[in-house]
Design a protein around this motif. Sequence first.
Motif, mmCIF file in Angstrom:
data_model
loop_
_atom_site.group_PDB
_atom_site.id
_atom_site.type_symbol
_atom_site.label_atom_id
_atom_site.label_comp_id
_atom_site.label_asym_id
_atom_site.label_seq_id
_atom_site.Cartn_x
_atom_site.Cartn_y
_atom_site.Cartn_z
ATOM 1 N N PHE A 109 0.720 -1.322 0.007
ATOM 2 C CA PHE A 109 -0.093 -0.144 0.122
ATOM 3 C C PHE A 109 0.951 1.142 -0.089
ATOM 4 N N TYR A 124 -0.225 4.749 1.660
ATOM 5 C CA TYR A 124 -1.081 6.252 1.770
ATOM 6 C C TYR A 124 -0.449 7.079 2.068
ATOM 7 N N LEU A 156 -4.718 9.720 7.939
ATOM 8 C CA LEU A 156 -3.838 9.282 6.247
ATOM 9 C C LEU A 156 -5.018 8.478 5.756
ATOM 10 N N LEU A 203 -5.548 6.419 1.756
ATOM 11 C CA LEU A 203 -5.029 4.836 0.704
ATOM 12 C C LEU A 203 -4.945 5.597 -0.529
ATOM 13 N N PHE A 251 3.432 7.201 2.959
ATOM 14 C CA PHE A 251 3.861 6.355 3.373
ATOM 15 C C PHE A 251 4.373 4.719 2.664
ATOM 16 N N GLU A 257 -6.803 -2.655 3.638
ATOM 17 C CA GLU A 257 -7.199 -1.066 3.809
ATOM 18 C C GLU A 257 -7.321 -0.537 5.019
ATOM 19 N N LEU A 258 -7.268 -0.197 5.624
ATOM 20 C CA LEU A 258 -7.061 1.109 6.803
ATOM 21 C C LEU A 258 -7.922 1.670 6.508
ATOM 22 N N PHE A 263 -8.498 5.494 8.071
ATOM 23 C CA PHE A 263 -7.526 6.762 9.404
ATOM 24 C C PHE A 263 -8.499 7.221 9.488
ATOM 25 N N GLY A 264 -8.711 8.013 11.409
ATOM 26 C CA GLY A 264 -9.268 9.136 11.969
ATOM 27 C C GLY A 264 -7.896 10.555 11.249
#
Lengths: 115, 117
Positions: free
Chosen positions: A34, A36, A44, A46, A90, B105-106, B108-109
């Motif tokens: 990934f 980000y 962050l 994607l 990142f 896949e994350l 985020f806040g």
Amino acid sequence: AQSVTQLDSQVPVFEEAPVELRCNYSSSVSVYLFWYVQYPNQGLQLLLKYLSGSTLVKGINGFEAEFNKSQTSFHLRKPSVHISDTAEYFCAVSDPYSGNTPLVFGKGTRLSVIA
Amino acid sequence: GAGVSQSPSNKVTEKGKDVELRCDPISGHTALYWYRQSLGQGLEFLIYFQGNSAPDKSGLPSDRFSAERTGGSVSTLTIQRTQQEDSAVYLCASSRSGRLSNTGELFFGEGSRLTVL
């Protein structure tokens, strides 16, 4: 355990020039990869991801990355950058066979686009 | 809400005080993560919750740090007896669960910026 190395902590580049942000990961049989992006004072988001299939992955805002298994790399590229691309980027890796183990992130590369 | 919500966005505290940081994940996401972002250090994993399973606490830097997740939704990260080196941005993220659906896949806040004086 997986690890990610981002070779450049800071990359200055002139507007409309091409850019490459480098990322290498520790070797594994299979990986998800990934990129980000974090704009100033934001969380962050994607940019793009590689799960399987074509090794060239296209993301948002004109960015693309190429998965190179032999070199364990996943470098991010953009042919012509804009001022608005100034942000921290990142690279992250996960093991697809380990359930929801956390993403492992690199230390980030700060891209500064100069007018 | 539509995204991951964190509060407070900024917290200034004195050394030795306890602080609590809150995270409200995306509805339906059963996996929740806390990361710490320090200048020049990237994102450091702290703790991970998956459904009703025991949390993965392997990233917590000391026993002053703890976290809980009530009802499988909202999470609170607590730092006791804060130290100046705890100053950082604390990021929460959530993701869908399930091995087959896990793309890693994350979401985020925007983070909670903690400053310890």
